[in-house]
Design an enzyme around this catalytic site. Structure first.
Site, PDB file in Angstrom:
ATOM      1  N   GLU A   1       0.818  -1.204   0.000  1.00 54.99           N
ATOM      2  CA  GLU A   1       0.000   0.000   0.000  1.00 54.99           C
ATOM      3  C   GLU A   1       0.864   1.273   0.000  1.00 54.99           C
ATOM      4  OE1 GLU A   1      -3.336   0.442  -0.389  1.00 54.99           O
ATOM      5  OE2 GLU A   1      -2.819   2.560  -0.377  1.00 54.99           O
TER       6      GLU A   1
ATOM      7  N   ASP B   1       1.573   0.015  -4.840  1.00 58.32           N
ATOM      8  CA  ASP B   1       0.393   0.127  -5.702  1.00 58.32           C
ATOM      9  C   ASP B   1       0.245   1.500  -6.339  1.00 58.32           C
ATOM     10  OD1 ASP B   1      -0.430   1.346  -3.304  1.00 58.32           O
ATOM     11  OD2 ASP B   1      -2.398   0.382  -3.271  1.00 58.32           O
TER      12      ASP B   1
ATOM     13  N   THR C   1      -5.620   1.434  -5.577  1.00 58.68           N
ATOM     14  CA  THR C   1      -5.237   0.027  -5.376  1.00 58.68           C
ATOM     15  C   THR C   1      -5.856  -0.886  -6.437  1.00 58.68           C
ATOM     16  OG1 THR C   1      -5.369   0.433  -2.999  1.00 58.68           O
ATOM     17  CG2 THR C   1      -5.112  -1.852  -3.690  1.00 58.68           C
TER      18      THR C   1
END
Ligand code: GP9
Ligand code: MN
Length: 420
Positions: free
Chosen positions: A38, A256, A82
């Site tokens: 992330e 991401d 994402t």
């Protein structure tokens, strides 16, 4: 229309890059684990705070003997963040110029990597410590042909273990292991981490890592949440080793998308020691990419590329021929890999030049140069994006049948929870 499809097929096949025989099939038959890291940008790799490494584990993998580490790969996401990145991993198509492709076009026909692998004998799964409806994944994954979806219903979402966007990364990996080890091998499994998510704060007591010391809380906290994610990744590698999966599993880890937006340029100037010009901002869109292949000698790869290139790279490592699939990416390990990186907003980076808005800059000085220098690859990048958009908006893959590929029927997939 089918005319559009013909144009797209011609474009894609005339731009195909050859595989690298040295690596084709290096991971043949192995399991594949994807980890969506992330919000991790590449400038964090190697960074220190008060003399301590922010991401010591990821730093150690840069020179790991079985790992390819790519230091010039950029994110190409749009508003779907994402989920846009997941879309590129699976399809080697670009996400959309506005909106999230997962919301807008989940019902399309796709010839996605999970479906491809499943038809090569793989079990496919996704792990995510939040609700399956987030980003419409429960719809999207069916079109991709993902067999199993372990969402928050499969985890102990106790108050202590949840923060911000969902289950904290450490319990997430730990609680995933029983599910992972039960999957029939070979498998492809994707793990979506969450702890390093904006606004990058942490539960009290979850970290003793020093925050950065700018005037910006978001940037300061980013160092702590990234450090926590790095620890969680190291623990996960430990679990994989204990379980024995490590030796026959290829691990693909990618940032991401950006974590720090241009709203934080002033703090980023303190962090990087340079003014964040539009040129510099484009350079900061690099995300880390690691591919660990047991038994294969890795290296640091300096090729310029984007997330759209990862599917080609991975399928070729698995020894799967991609000629029959429509892909916009180019294998990062190909000797003729194409070093033109379109961003979703139309900006473009190459090893020599950076095109931002209607300006052209020379690398690495960032000096503004004549527009003519950027024009050829800017046009090429626009063409790629336009063709990809035409394909996705028109749902054109429904008219295309790759040789030997069985079309996916989303109704064959069911993610209603049978556990707990
Ligand atoms: C939640 C996670 C975060 O499921 O994907 O989404 P993001 O805001 O980064 O797209
Ligand atoms: Mn994200």
């Amino acid at each position: 229309s089918s005319n559009d499809l013909t144009d797209i097929r011609n474009f894609v096949s005339s731009n195909r890059t050859p595989v690298n025989p040295e690596y084709f099939g290096a991971a043949k038959g192995m399991n594949v684990i994807y980890i969506s890291m992330e919000s991790l940008q590449n400038f964090m790799i190697g960074k220190t705070q008060n003399g301590q490494e922010v991401t010591p584990f990821l730093n150690s993998l840069v020179n790991d003997e079985n790992t390819f580490y790519f230091d010039n790969v950029f994110h190409q996401v749009g508003q779907g963040k994402t989920s846009d990145a997941e879309f590129m991993m699976a399809n080697s198509l670009f996400p959309l110029p506005s909106g999230a492709v997962a919301m807008e076009k989940a019902q399309n026909t796709y010839q996605a990597q999970p479906a491809i692998l499943s038809q090569n004998g793989y079990t496919t799964a996704s792990f995510h410590g939040n609700n399956k409806t987030f980003w419409n994944r429960d719809q999207l994954y069916k079109s991709f042909g993902i067999d199993k979806f372990y969402d928050s219903a499969y985890y102990n979402m106790s108050e202590d273990d949840v923060w911000n966007y969902g289950l904290k990364d450490k319990p997430f990996f730990k609680e995933s292991m029983p599910y992972l080890t039960e999957l029939k091998q070979p498998f492809e499994a994707k793990f979506i981490t969450l702890s390093n998510h904006f606004p990058f704060d942490m539960a009290p007591g979850d970290t003793d890592f020093p925050a950065a010391e700018t005037n910006d809380k978001v940037v300061n906290g980013y160092f702590q949440t990234a450090h926590y994610m790095d620890e969680a990744l190291e623990e996960f590698f430990g679990y994989l080793k204990e379980s024995g999966l490590y030796d026959n599993t290829m691990i693909v880890m990618y940032g991401d998308h950006y974590g720090i937006s241009t709203n934080h340029n002033r703090a980023m100037q303190q962090v990087t020691g340079e003014e964040i010009t539009p040129y510099k901002n484009a350079q900061l869109q690099r995300i880390p990419l690691y591919i660990h292949v047991p038994g294969t000698k890795g290296k640091v790869v300096h090729e310029y590329g984007g997330q759209v290139d990862i599917r080609q790279t991975v399928l070729h490592l698995l020894g799967i021929n991609t000629n029959d699939f429509i892909s916009f990416g180019s294998d990062l390990l190909s000797p003729q890999h194409r070093e033109i990186v379109p961003f979703r907003n139309g900006d473009v980076v190459t090893p020599e030049y950076t095109s931002v808005g209607d300006k052209c800059y020379a690398n690495p000085t960032g000096e503004e140069v004549d527009l003519e220098s950027c024009k050829p690859f800017k046009e090429y990048a626009q063409k790629m994006l336009d063709y990809s958009d035409k394909l996705v908006y028109g749902d054109l893959l429904r008219f295309y049948e790759p040789r030997g590929f069985q079309p996916i029927n989303p109704e064959d997939y069911d993610y209603t929870t049978d556990q707990t």
